[in-house]
Design an enzyme around this catalytic site. Structure first.
Site, mmCIF file in Angstrom:
data_model
loop_
_atom_site.group_PDB
_atom_site.id
_atom_site.type_symbol
_atom_site.label_atom_id
_atom_site.label_comp_id
_atom_site.label_asym_id
_atom_site.label_seq_id
_atom_site.Cartn_x
_atom_site.Cartn_y
_atom_site.Cartn_z
ATOM 1 N N ARG A 298 -26.972 -10.442 21.744
ATOM 2 C CA ARG A 298 -26.898 -9.722 23.013
ATOM 3 C C ARG A 298 -25.825 -8.629 22.948
ATOM 4 O O ARG A 298 -25.959 -7.566 23.543
ATOM 5 C CB ARG A 298 -26.585 -10.684 24.162
ATOM 6 C CG ARG A 298 -27.779 -11.514 24.593
ATOM 7 C CD ARG A 298 -27.378 -12.543 25.652
ATOM 8 N NE ARG A 298 -26.625 -13.659 25.083
ATOM 9 C CZ ARG A 298 -26.114 -14.651 25.799
ATOM 10 N NH1 ARG A 298 -26.250 -14.648 27.108
ATOM 11 N NH2 ARG A 298 -25.458 -15.632 25.210
ATOM 12 N N CYS B 184 -20.902 -11.959 22.276
ATOM 13 C CA CYS B 184 -21.681 -12.811 23.172
ATOM 14 C C CYS B 184 -21.603 -14.235 22.643
ATOM 15 O O CYS B 184 -20.523 -14.762 22.433
ATOM 16 C CB CYS B 184 -23.114 -12.309 23.302
ATOM 17 S SG CYS B 184 -23.990 -12.151 21.747
#
Lengths: 99, 285
Positions: B238, B233
């Site tokens: 994430r 990410c």
């Protein structure tokens, strides 16, 4: 919508409103601010983009590129959502009522 | 790995707050959230000041992790239940980090802080006092951590899953839309990467989607489960959430998290970058 809002959370230092589009607003319930709501920014296809928790005064803020967005709030007192159109650089305000 | 091994429900958590050898740990993107109220008995880990080396751009080393967990009162035989805000994204990052240093008994609270709060469950401001332990970590398990050369070599051969939002993937934004856009680096994504935003793995209340829904999601986006996968990410948090979904919930065996992610890749000299919506359907917003 591009005019200065009556009240907003303070923008971070270095935010350039001639280049960035910033979406600010409040979560309310019956006119009262709702703090601690989960505020989700969804793109025009309904896809999740970002999430913040509203401040004690109900404020939230997103850096959103121009386009049509849905701001959806989840709270213990209910959920609600509103659409907002971001036309270009500048400050955009809206309000989400939950019930 | 399966859902039962990796996740606990809010109901289970509420009934096991005082269970022996069980430590609840909050890890938040907003590192001040804990002070405003946390799950009773939970200790706090600060991903920024405690999990990152203060000087080099890397994690704390093995000795540093041992010292950190010892000071938090966490033992090798404790089951650690991690939870946090923003759909558990930093809690998932901590989960991956605990696994990296060999702590096997770690689970995520499904839904994290959000579901806990929306359910109206109890929060507490009292900071628990846990006595110091002698925690021993293992060497990093790099079978779940990808580094930049491996990522460059994976272009066109392994599954590269970019889990950022479509606007970050295409190069229009350099950070998620709730953060300032100040990074000095190039926008775009690693060529051949699929764009499957991490958030697609979560329901609105922050819980993970069902195994069937997750499997359908990644298949639909073109993930080839016969190949190894690297998720990335912007800074690796994430993508930990997606690593968790693929490796821990769906049981895919060869899945790595590239924690250098776009802040590293998008600053490298000479590597290929692709802009625009890419190959998968989700980027075409």
């Amino acid at each position: 919508m591009c005019s200065a809002p009556e009240q907003t959370a303070e923008l971070p230092a270095g935010t350039d409103l001639t280049k960035e589009s910033v979406l600010v607003g409040k979560v309310t319930n019956g006119g009262s601010p709702v703090g601690g709501a989960f505020v989700r920014l969804l793109d025009r296809t309904g896809e999740f983009t970002a999430e913040v928790v509203s401040s004690a005064s109900g404020d939230y803020r997103f850096f959103a590129r121009p386009g049509t967005w849905t701001v959806r709030a989840l709270s213990r007192s209910g959920n609600g959502q509103t659409e907002v159109s971001v036309g270009g650089p500048g400050l955009f305000t809206n309000e989400v009522q939950v019930a | 790995m399966s859902r039962q091994d990796a996740l606990v429900s809010a109901d289970w958590a509420e009934q096991n707050l005082d269970a022996p050898n069980t430590v609840f740990v909050e890890v938040d993107e907003d590192t001040t959230a804990y002070e405003g109220g946390h799950i009773p008995g939970a200790v706090k880990l600060d991903w920024k000041t405690e999990l990152q080396d203060p000087v080099r751009r890397d994690f704390v080393d093995k000795a540093g992790f041992e010292e950190l967990l010892s000071s938090k009162g966490i033992s090798n035989d404790d089951t650690v239940i991690l939870y946090g805000g923003n759909n558990n994204w930093f809690a998932a990052y901590a989960y991956w980090y605990f696994k990296l240093y060999g702590h096997q008994a770690v689970k995520l609270l499904d839904g994290g802080r959000k579901k806990w709060e929306l359910d109206g469950r109890k929060l507490d401001t009292e900071v628990p006092q846990r006595s110091q332990t002698q925690y021993t970590a293992k060497e990093q398990d790099t079978s779940i951590r990808a580094f930049r050369d491996e990522v460059v070599n994976a272009i066109g051969t392994k599954n590269l899953v970019d889990v950022r939002s479509p606007d970050e993937f295409s190069g229009k934004l350099l950070a998620p839309a709730h953060l300032p856009q100040e990074q000095a680096q190039r926008g775009g994504h690693i060529p051949s990467a699929l764009n499957v935003p991490w958030s697609k793995a979560a329901n609105e209340d922050g819980t993970f989607k069902s195994d069937d829904e997750l499997r359908a999601l990644y298949e639909e986006q073109g993930l080839d489960s016969s190949r190894p996968t690297i998720a990335y990410c912007r800074i690796g948090e994430r993508s930990s959430h997606t690593w968790f979904a693929l490796h821990e919930l769906l049981g895919e065996t060869d899945v790595k998290n590239y924690d250098g992610s776009w802040t590293e890749y998008g600053s490298l000299i000479g590597v290929p970058i692709e802009t625009g919506p890419g190959q998968s359907g989700s980027g075409k917003s």
